[in-house]
Scaffold this active site. Structure first.
Site, PDB file in Angstrom:
ATOM      1  N   ASP A 100       0.866  -1.169   0.000  1.00  0.00           N
ATOM      2  CA  ASP A 100       0.000   0.000   0.000  1.00  0.00           C
ATOM      3  C   ASP A 100       0.917   1.238   0.000  1.00  0.00           C
ATOM      4  OD1 ASP A 100      -2.165   1.694   0.027  1.00  0.00           O
ATOM      5  OD2 ASP A 100      -3.175   0.747   1.709  1.00  0.00           O
ATOM      6  N   TRP A 101       0.297   2.391  -0.130  1.00  0.00           N
ATOM      7  CA  TRP A 101       0.960   3.697  -0.289  1.00  0.00           C
ATOM      8  C   TRP A 101       2.072   3.909   0.744  1.00  0.00           C
ATOM      9  CZ3 TRP A 101      -0.281   7.533  -3.913  1.00  0.00           C
ATOM     10  CH2 TRP A 101       0.168   8.831  -3.648  1.00  0.00           C
TER      11      TRP A 101
END
Ligand code: BGC
Length: 744
Positions: A306-307
């Site tokens: 994820d980010w």
């Protein structure tokens, strides 16, 4: 090698012969490509960068302006750093044409100027439609469409999302969200399919199959991404990205099945959970990522972080002493691609790690193979460009109709005293409340912008709830006085005064849109100003119909007895205003059923599949409305529950029931089968949903509905965390009927 055989076997079982041939051809092309790649080219494939990093506007884009690519930065990323994947929007939705230009520019550089001509894999959060393309069809959010209990609608919504995404030139969607909404504070509650593992498992399959289609190289098929693997939805304190404590049994009994179903349906990618379980950040968890997902479930696609979550192993979690060690930890745990996404440090550090012998090249090859598999499967090597002919099917009238049907079957009638609903079309209405007159309240986050809160970007031709009421009841019959904002008093007295001239009051309450951490709250109670509005209006003696547009069940116990009816709109999407009004008018007979337990209090919330120990006087399940609750304008009668004569735990159990519409109007009903395993070596849930089927019945019509319970449906994890089915008594319950059988 073991993996390749597994992959071919898996595709053979799931998809059949033709696909096996394609997979085998692709695998040999991948072998040949990998053998030509330098380390830079390999780590570049594992690197994903956000559009804002190579747009002229950067982080400062004005949301309504078109975006421009900085071609020098793009060339640097693709040609110098060999970046293989890009994502996101550059702060706001783009027009179809603008996306065509962006994707064409990107693929031109990748496939015409780079040495190996490997196409870019572009990814986006098309959470309830092609979120980031202006004018796209935005469906009811996950927890809304789950209320429809309609598998076909979930599948179709994914098909249309995929088509509109691909029409924009984007082949990869960071959806479905397969966490379970068992913690109502969690600000991503609305992205899920609700609290139940079985419901989510069933919809996971439909969504992945709808999105990926029969043939992945079809120009309308997109790659799904199961997320967030795993446990993100159960933060201990309810806040976004905070620790969860999840015993292996709970993980396997409840949280893993939706992901397993998604993998089995052929999902090409998985995104890891940003947070941590049992003290271990999931991005560094070799057991969960490699042992369980890749080896045990046989997942042959790739895992994207994820980010920023690789570097956060160092900057936030403090489990690695340097950014470089963080890269090593994540990659060795099983992360195949890092959503870095604002610099190329990951690629630089990973290259060093491989050269220093800290990360074996075989691990890099495995990750690259998984990524290339997805690019081949999607047909990007044949044609990486947007298929402009799909524009004619983008945001079509047919898609809007399916969207309205989805909203109409999801919106849930929770309370209807003295059958006040449906209303006569001549009713004089005072409409009040903060969520009545903006599209953003119907759509929530991931709607044209991340937070969904830029009203200017919503299609002008779609109706807010207020506009839809004017169409449905006639302009002269609807007066709107806002009364309050989400959390501020505006003009309650004006609303009270206006109520005198109305037959009914419709109070449209709920939440402003939000997404992820900005949606954290510390009190589940609906805001004081909104409660006060209802309090004051109740004093007028006029009947109040409460309509809620909200992303999680906000507690309304203080006002619930003061209103005659409650309609839960959830986040019903672009057609949600019209669909809600059709329900108020009786043009649509409501058939939605809660996919979660609606809490009565701000703490002590319990899910419907609670344990026997929670049945005592003090601990019992006491929601405002239970999971599965939802009223109709007609009535149904259930008869003849038959459970076949199964003898042992290995037998299939055939169950049937007859349902009859005994009311006056057509109606749809989800027939729901619950199973109770009476005795177990570990405590068993008091009941669990194991089957549902939606039927449509005319007045007087009856239908027989059948279910098959397999041994898998009765299995669970025992004290040793081994999957077992234990002999004994099982209760099968449908509506008010139940049967008990004993299995050896
Ligand atoms: C979210 C993901 C999303 C990603 C890319 C993250 O902040 O947690 O769900 O896919 O951003 O936009």
């Amino acid at each position: 090698m073991k993996f390749k055989i597994l992959l071919i076997l898996f595709v053979f079982i799931v998809k059949g012969n033709a696909q096996v041939k394609n997979v085998m051809e692709n695998e040999s092309k991948i072998d040949s490509l990998i053998s030509q790649m330098t380390i830079e080219e390999k780590v570049g494939q594992m690197t994903q960068i956000a559009l804002q990093s190579f747009s002229i506007e950067g982080k400062n884009r004005v949301q309504t302006e078109p975006l421009h690519i900085d071609i020098n930065k793009l060339r640097e990323l693709i040609l110098k750093y060999k970046v293989g994947s890009l994502l996101n929007t550059g702060q706001a939705a783009n027009s179809l044409e603008s996306w065509h230009e962006i994707i064409t520019t990107i693929q031109d550089v990748a496939t015409k100027e780079s040495r190996l001509k490997i196409p870019i894999l572009y990814g986006i959060d098309a959470i309830h439609g092609a979120t980031y393309t202006l004018g796209s069809t935005l469906f009811p959010q996950g927890f809304t469409i789950a209320a429809s209990r309609n598998r076909e609608l979930v599948r179709k919504s994914a098909e249309i999302t995929s088509l509109e995404m691909r029409a924009s030139g984007i082949p990869w969607n960071f959806n479905p969200v397969l966490g379970l909404a068992r913690e109502p504070y969690w600000p991503r509650f609305w992205e899920t399919f609700g609290e139940d593992s079985y419901l989510t498992t069933e919809f996971a399959k439909e969504y992945v199959e709808g999105m990926q289609g029969d043939d992945l190289s079809n120009p309308t098929s997109g790659a799904a991404c199961l997320k967030h693997y795993i446990g993100y939805s159960l933060p201990n304190n309810g806040l976004d990205r905070t620790p969860a404590w999840i015993p292996e049994r709970v993980l396997r009994d409840l949280l893993l099945p939706p992901f397993a179903a998604g993998v089995k349906a052929g999902a090409l990618t998985v995104m890891a959970n940003s947070a941590e379980i049992n003290g271990i950040p999931v991005h560094s968890d070799y057991n969960l990522l490699t042992k369980v997902l890749k080896e045990e479930l046989g997942f042959s696609g790739f895992i994207v972080s994820d980010w920023m979550d690789v570097e956060r192993l160092h900057t936030r979690d403090g489990i690695s002493e340097s950014p470089k060690e963080a890269v090593k930890l994540a990659v060795m745990a099983g992360i195949d691609m890092s959503m870095v996404p604002l610099n190329v440090d990951f690629a630089i550090l990973l290259k060093e790690l491989v050269e220093e012998g800290e990360v074996p090249e075989s691990r890099i090859d495995d990750a690259v193979r998984r990524i290339l598999r997805v690019k081949f499967a999607l047909g990007l090597f044949n044609n990486p460009y947007p298929d402009k002919s799909l524009a004619s099917k983008f945001a079509s009238k047919e898609s809007a109709e399916i969207n309205k049907q989805a909203a109409g079957e999801s919106i849930t009638l929770l309370k209807n005293n003295n059958s006040i609903l449906p209303l006569n079309g001549n009713t004089k209405i005072l409409l009040t409340g903060p969520t009545a007159n903006k599209m953003m309240y119907l759509n929530g986050g991931w709607s044209y912008v991340w937070q969904g809160n830029n009203e200017a970007l919503y299609p002008k031709e779609k109706n807010t709830f207020y506009e839809a009421l004017q169409v449905g009841f006639g302009k002269g019959n609807v007066k709107y006085v806002e009364g309050v904002g989400i959390d501020s008093v505006i003009n309650i007295q004006d609303a009270v005064d206006a109520a005198k001239d109305s037959d009914v009051i419709i109070a449209s309450l709920g939440e402003a849109p939000y997404c992820e951490t900005p949606g954290n709250i510390f009190d589940l109670t609906l805001e004081e100003a909104q409660l006060k509005l209802v309090d004051e209006l109740a004093k007028t003696g006029k009947p109040i119909i409460l309509v809620l547009f909200e992303g999680r069940p906000r507690v309304i116990s203080k006002i619930v007895d003061k209103v005659a009816a409650v309609v839960l709109g959830y986040l019903p999407g672009l057609e949600g205003g019209d669909a809600t009004v059709d329900i108020l008018l009786g043009k649509i007979n409501p058939s939605g059923k809660l996919p979660f337990s609606y809490p009565k209090t701000v703490s002590g919330n319990t899910t419907y599949d609670y344990k026997p120990i929670e049945e005592s006087e003090d601990n019992h399940y006491k929601p405002q409305w239970p999971f599965g609750h939802g009223l109709s304008y007609t009535s149904f009668e259930y008869n003849d529950l038959v459970v076949s004569n199964a003898q042992t735990i290995n037998d299939e159990i055939h169950i049937s029931v007859t349902i009859k519409n005994v009311g006056e109007v057509d109606g749809k009903e989800s027939v729901e089968l619950y199973v109770t395993d009476k005795f177990g070596s570990v405590s068993r849930p008091t009941r669990q949903l194991k089957g549902f089927d939606k039927v449509n019945l005319k007045p007087g019509e009856e239908k027989k509905v059948k279910f098959i319970i397999t041994p898998e449906n009765l299995s669970f994890y025992n004290r040793e965390n081994k999957k077992v089915i234990e002999p004994g008594e099982f209760i099968f319950q449908i509506n008010n009927l139940s049967k008990t059988i004993s299995l050896k």
